[in-house]
Design a protein around this motif. Structure first.
Motif, mmCIF file in Angstrom:
data_model
loop_
_atom_site.group_PDB
_atom_site.id
_atom_site.type_symbol
_atom_site.label_atom_id
_atom_site.label_comp_id
_atom_site.label_asym_id
_atom_site.label_seq_id
_atom_site.Cartn_x
_atom_site.Cartn_y
_atom_site.Cartn_z
ATOM 1 N N LEU A 1 -45.419 -3.876 -17.931
ATOM 2 C CA LEU A 1 -46.654 -3.592 -17.235
ATOM 3 C C LEU A 1 -46.486 -4.372 -15.708
ATOM 4 C CD1 LEU A 1 -49.529 -2.410 -17.348
ATOM 5 C CD2 LEU A 1 -50.286 -4.664 -18.169
ATOM 6 N N ARG A 2 -46.854 -3.842 -14.793
ATOM 7 C CA ARG A 2 -46.879 -4.278 -13.306
ATOM 8 C C ARG A 2 -48.189 -3.993 -12.576
ATOM 9 N NH1 ARG A 2 -42.775 -5.260 -15.350
ATOM 10 N NH2 ARG A 2 -40.583 -5.092 -14.305
ATOM 11 N N SER A 3 -48.445 -5.201 -11.973
ATOM 12 C CA SER A 3 -49.678 -5.299 -10.922
ATOM 13 C C SER A 3 -49.150 -5.320 -9.623
ATOM 14 C CB SER A 3 -50.512 -6.389 -11.316
ATOM 15 O OG SER A 3 -51.555 -6.529 -10.512
ATOM 16 N N PHE A 4 -49.275 -4.257 -8.890
ATOM 17 C CA PHE A 4 -48.578 -4.228 -7.377
ATOM 18 C C PHE A 4 -47.224 -4.650 -7.549
ATOM 19 C CE2 PHE A 4 -53.040 -3.733 -6.809
ATOM 20 C CZ PHE A 4 -53.234 -3.003 -5.748
ATOM 21 N N GLY A 5 -46.547 -4.386 -8.230
ATOM 22 C CA GLY A 5 -44.902 -4.780 -8.489
ATOM 23 C C GLY A 5 -44.703 -5.907 -9.050
ATOM 24 N N THR A 6 -45.892 -6.683 -9.621
ATOM 25 C CA THR A 6 -45.588 -8.344 -10.033
ATOM 26 C C THR A 6 -45.462 -7.877 -11.584
ATOM 27 O OG1 THR A 6 -46.613 -9.272 -8.084
ATOM 28 C CG2 THR A 6 -46.499 -10.380 -10.353
ATOM 29 N N PRO A 7 -44.522 -8.622 -12.146
ATOM 30 C CA PRO A 7 -44.432 -8.536 -13.769
ATOM 31 C C PRO A 7 -45.728 -9.221 -14.180
ATOM 32 C CG PRO A 7 -42.256 -9.156 -12.763
ATOM 33 C CD PRO A 7 -43.246 -8.935 -11.631
ATOM 34 N N TYR A 8 -46.615 -8.531 -15.321
ATOM 35 C CA TYR A 8 -47.701 -8.955 -15.839
ATOM 36 C C TYR A 8 -47.409 -10.281 -16.608
ATOM 37 C CZ TYR A 8 -52.371 -8.023 -17.378
ATOM 38 O OH TYR A 8 -53.846 -8.142 -17.625
ATOM 39 N N LEU A 9 -46.355 -10.530 -17.093
ATOM 40 C CA LEU A 9 -45.775 -11.752 -17.784
ATOM 41 C C LEU A 9 -45.278 -12.751 -17.176
ATOM 42 C CD1 LEU A 9 -45.155 -10.470 -21.442
ATOM 43 C CD2 LEU A 9 -47.172 -11.322 -20.566
ATOM 44 N N ALA A 10 -45.022 -12.539 -15.916
ATOM 45 C CA ALA A 10 -44.477 -13.697 -15.099
ATOM 46 C C ALA A 10 -45.449 -14.830 -15.015
ATOM 47 C CB ALA A 10 -44.108 -13.109 -13.346
ATOM 48 N N PRO A 11 -45.018 -16.162 -15.040
ATOM 49 C CA PRO A 11 -43.431 -16.273 -15.018
ATOM 50 C C PRO A 11 -42.713 -16.607 -16.289
ATOM 51 C CG PRO A 11 -44.754 -18.621 -14.806
ATOM 52 C CD PRO A 11 -45.691 -17.314 -14.866
ATOM 53 N N MET A 12 -43.219 -16.012 -17.361
ATOM 54 C CA MET A 12 -42.578 -16.132 -18.674
ATOM 55 C C MET A 12 -41.284 -14.930 -18.678
ATOM 56 S SD MET A 12 -43.562 -18.912 -19.695
ATOM 57 C CE MET A 12 -42.670 -18.965 -21.158
ATOM 58 N N THR A 13 -41.717 -14.089 -18.021
ATOM 59 C CA THR A 13 -40.987 -12.619 -18.380
ATOM 60 C C THR A 13 -40.856 -11.911 -16.873
ATOM 61 O OG1 THR A 13 -40.992 -12.518 -20.519
ATOM 62 C CG2 THR A 13 -40.027 -10.696 -19.448
ATOM 63 N N PRO A 14 -40.240 -12.183 -15.859
ATOM 64 C CA PRO A 14 -38.852 -12.974 -15.924
ATOM 65 C C PRO A 14 -39.326 -14.335 -15.886
ATOM 66 C CG PRO A 14 -39.372 -12.038 -13.760
ATOM 67 C CD PRO A 14 -40.362 -11.547 -14.521
ATOM 68 N N PHE A 15 -38.419 -15.135 -16.436
ATOM 69 C CA PHE A 15 -38.779 -16.873 -16.384
ATOM 70 C C PHE A 15 -38.344 -17.284 -15.059
ATOM 71 C CE2 PHE A 15 -37.508 -21.129 -17.972
ATOM 72 C CZ PHE A 15 -38.527 -21.253 -18.623
ATOM 73 N N ILE A 16 -39.587 -18.069 -14.644
ATOM 74 C CA ILE A 16 -39.470 -19.014 -13.481
ATOM 75 C C ILE A 16 -39.949 -20.152 -13.436
ATOM 76 C CG2 ILE A 16 -40.312 -18.991 -10.835
ATOM 77 C CD1 ILE A 16 -40.841 -15.804 -11.176
ATOM 78 N N VAL A 17 -38.821 -21.071 -13.811
ATOM 79 C CA VAL A 17 -39.224 -22.526 -14.081
ATOM 80 C C VAL A 17 -40.319 -23.100 -13.090
ATOM 81 C CG1 VAL A 17 -38.071 -24.606 -14.409
ATOM 82 C CG2 VAL A 17 -36.758 -22.431 -14.828
ATOM 83 N N SER A 18 -39.871 -22.926 -11.797
ATOM 84 C CA SER A 18 -40.837 -23.438 -10.801
ATOM 85 C C SER A 18 -42.456 -23.155 -10.956
ATOM 86 C CB SER A 18 -40.506 -23.370 -9.473
ATOM 87 O OG SER A 18 -40.702 -22.044 -9.212
ATOM 88 N N ASP A 19 -42.812 -22.038 -11.702
ATOM 89 C CA ASP A 19 -44.204 -21.870 -11.770
ATOM 90 C C ASP A 19 -44.694 -22.075 -12.919
ATOM 91 O OD1 ASP A 19 -44.020 -20.422 -9.364
ATOM 92 O OD2 ASP A 19 -44.247 -18.446 -9.922
ATOM 93 N N LEU A 20 -44.051 -22.937 -14.004
ATOM 94 C CA LEU A 20 -44.362 -23.188 -15.280
ATOM 95 C C LEU A 20 -45.396 -24.381 -15.056
ATOM 96 C CD1 LEU A 20 -41.240 -23.109 -17.543
ATOM 97 C CD2 LEU A 20 -43.197 -21.386 -17.068
ATOM 98 N N LYS A 21 -45.385 -25.126 -13.827
ATOM 99 C CA LYS A 21 -46.198 -26.262 -13.543
ATOM 100 C C LYS A 21 -47.682 -25.842 -13.437
ATOM 101 C CE LYS A 21 -45.171 -26.134 -8.693
ATOM 102 N NZ LYS A 21 -44.263 -25.364 -8.601
ATOM 103 N N ASP A 22 -48.130 -24.589 -13.517
ATOM 104 C CA ASP A 22 -49.394 -24.044 -13.388
ATOM 105 C C ASP A 22 -49.537 -22.870 -14.280
ATOM 106 O OD1 ASP A 22 -51.973 -24.046 -12.606
ATOM 107 O OD2 ASP A 22 -51.744 -22.589 -10.990
#
Length: 514
Positions: free
Chosen positions: A453-474
């Motif tokens: 699933l995408r919302s205007f190109g943004t993965p719906y499960l981000a920052p878990m999938t894909p995994f983005i460490v810097s965004d886990l703080k929120d």
């Protein structure tokens, strides 16, 4: 002979000749022909400057008559000049009317402005007319948010006026980079829309995509933000919302600072936000007004009850039907005794209670507020007690369904909660057919859908999938404000850094010698 000409605001009947008349009588007669079936049109003819004939045309009930009289009618009647040329020069060139933002146009172009609460000023001998912005609508005052209440946050909420909603956001974003674009949708309603973003933070590609999707909408009427929300979905058949909405100006301002786009629709108190992820929909404004320890704890509780609202009935069905050995013996005896007189299997029993609970929930929303709460509580108590005494359902199932219903109210976003309520039923079917294996299969299907699933190109499960460490703080936690120095990458902001200070409070105290 007449023909139909289409402009950007719809269809209107025009004379067969394109020649614009300068006669006041002909202009008024033309307007009367176009508005022959309207009883609320006012044609006020008067004489200004002793000899100059004029007319004011407006819709009754949509105009501030006191402003019209004080700022237009009285100054025009006070003019003493008898020269028509000098009179028109004062009005059109010198702009001596005490109105700051009136517009000069032609009668054919200004015709549709009547329906937007403008007043038309017609002058005999002049083909040009003046549009006067004296619109006045009845609207409710700014009140507390009804659906997004907080303990420490602001108490302001949007109303049905796009201009007022924009002012509430401008009050918080005092920067020249805050940009707005306006357009109109609906061939019959001509509803005003505003696209909001912060230049330099929001990506141009995102603004272009939102603008392109909005301009491609061709519909008769837009009476609320929900009318265009479905047009913005990239996967229209998904049960999950792909656009966020909020009634809080502070939430919208925070989203704009993250690099997202907001859409205000006139006539609705909900502002749309894009893009959005699952974790954004699970966040509440309360998370950011409490201290980060309390905000993190509240978020953990919310995540726990999200799983409870989705899986608790299914787990109960699976364990009691296929895996009773997982239940402690004493508890198993109690459950078996309560279900001894129930003639239905656990799946049917759960369906009966879940559908009854959904019916009570909808009834509480539709009936008058003065009796809604009492009916919902009394109805649940009476129906639950009577169902247990009649042997239709067990007491354990009543407890499970009630606890599940309470857990579903913890989800901050109503549409996301509705999605989980909908998905609860197919997972219950999987649990009744295959046990815990069916629950795992159902969760895998949901997970696969969310990954794609995408919302205007943004993965719906981000920052878990894909995994983005810097965004886990929120995401799982709410880190301290002094630690969140970067904007979320999931929103795709141009400027990543939002804080210049790289020191923690402990470093500041050390530098100050404390």
């Amino acid at each position: 002979m007449t023909r139909f000409a289409r402009n950007r605001k719809g269809f209107k009947k025009t004379a067969s000749s394109d020649k614009v008349t300068t006669s006041l009588d002909e202009q008024v007669e033309w307007l009367k022909q176009q508005l022959s079936d309207r009883f609320d049109v006012v044609y006020h003819l008067f004489v200004s400057g002793s000899t100059q004939r004029c007319a004011l045309v407006y819709l009754q009930g949509m105009v501030d008559l006191k402003m019209l009289q004080d700022e237009v009618l009285r100054p025009l009647l006070a003019l003493t000049t008898t020269d028509s040329q000098e009179f028109r020069e004062r009005i059109f060139e010198r702009k001596q009317l005490p109105v700051s933002n009136y517009r000069v146009t032609t009668i054919r172009e200004g015709f549709t402005s009547l329906f937007e609460s403008f007043v038309l000023l017609l002058i005999d001998g002049e083909e040009r007319i003046i549009e006067l912005p004296f619109g006045s609508y009845e609207q409710r005052s700014i009140d507390e948010p009804a659906n997004e209440a907080t303990v420490r946050g602001p108490r302001e909420a949007f109303i049905e006026s796009a201009e007022v909603n924009l002012s509430l956001i401008r009050k918080r974003l005092k920067t020249s980079n805050f940009k707005t674009e306006t357009m109109r949708l609906g061939t019959q309603t001509q509803t005003e829309l505003m696209i909001l973003y912060i230049h330099g933070i929001c990506k141009k590609e995102l603004v272009d995509e939102v603008r392109m999707k909005l301009t491609s909408i061709d519909i008769d009427g837009v009476l609320g933000s929900s009318y265009i929300e479905e047009f913005l979905d990239q996967s229209p058949f998904s049960p999950f919302p792909q656009v966020q909405y909020s009634e809080r100006p502070d939430v919208v301002s925070a989203a704009l600072l993250e690099g997202r786009v907001a859409v205000i629709v006139d006539g609705t108190p909900m502002v749309l936000l894009a893009p959005v992820t699952l974790w954004m929909l699970l966040q509440s404004a309360e998370d950011y007004y409490q201290r980060y320890v309390a905000g993190t704890w509240i978020r953990w509780i919310r995540y726990l009850f999200v799983f409870i609202s989705l899986l608790l009935p299914s787990v109960y069905i699976a364990i009691t039907t296929f895996h009773p050995e997982m239940i402690p013996p004493k508890l198993l005896i109690t459950i078996a005794a309560s279900r001894e007189i129930v003639p239905f299997p656990a799946l049917i029993e759960a369906f009966i209670m879940e559908i009854s609970f959904e019916a009570l929930r909808e009834a509480a929303v539709r009936i008058p507020k003065s009796i809604g709460q009492a009916v919902s509580i009394i109805g649940a108590l009476i129906i639950g007690t009577a169902a247990v005494q009649a042997g239709i359902v067990s007491a354990a199932m009543v407890i499970i369904v009630s606890f599940t219903g309470i857990a579903s109210f913890i989800i901050p976003h109503f549409d996301l909660g509705l999605s989980f309520r909908f998905l609860r039923f197919p997972i219950m079917i999987f649990a009744g057919l295959f046990g815990l294996f069916g629950i795992i299969c159902g969760l895998l299907l949901i997970y696969i859908h969310l990954i794609n699933l995408r919302s205007f190109g943004t993965p719906y499960l981000a920052p878990m999938t894909p995994f983005i460490v810097s965004d886990l703080k929120d995401t799982y936690v709410r880190a301290p404000w002094w630690y969140m120095r970067r904007r979320p990458n999931t929103a795709g902001a141009n400027k990543i850094r939002q804080q210049k200070d790289k020191y923690t409070p402990e470093h500041r105290h050390e530098e100050n010698g404390d």
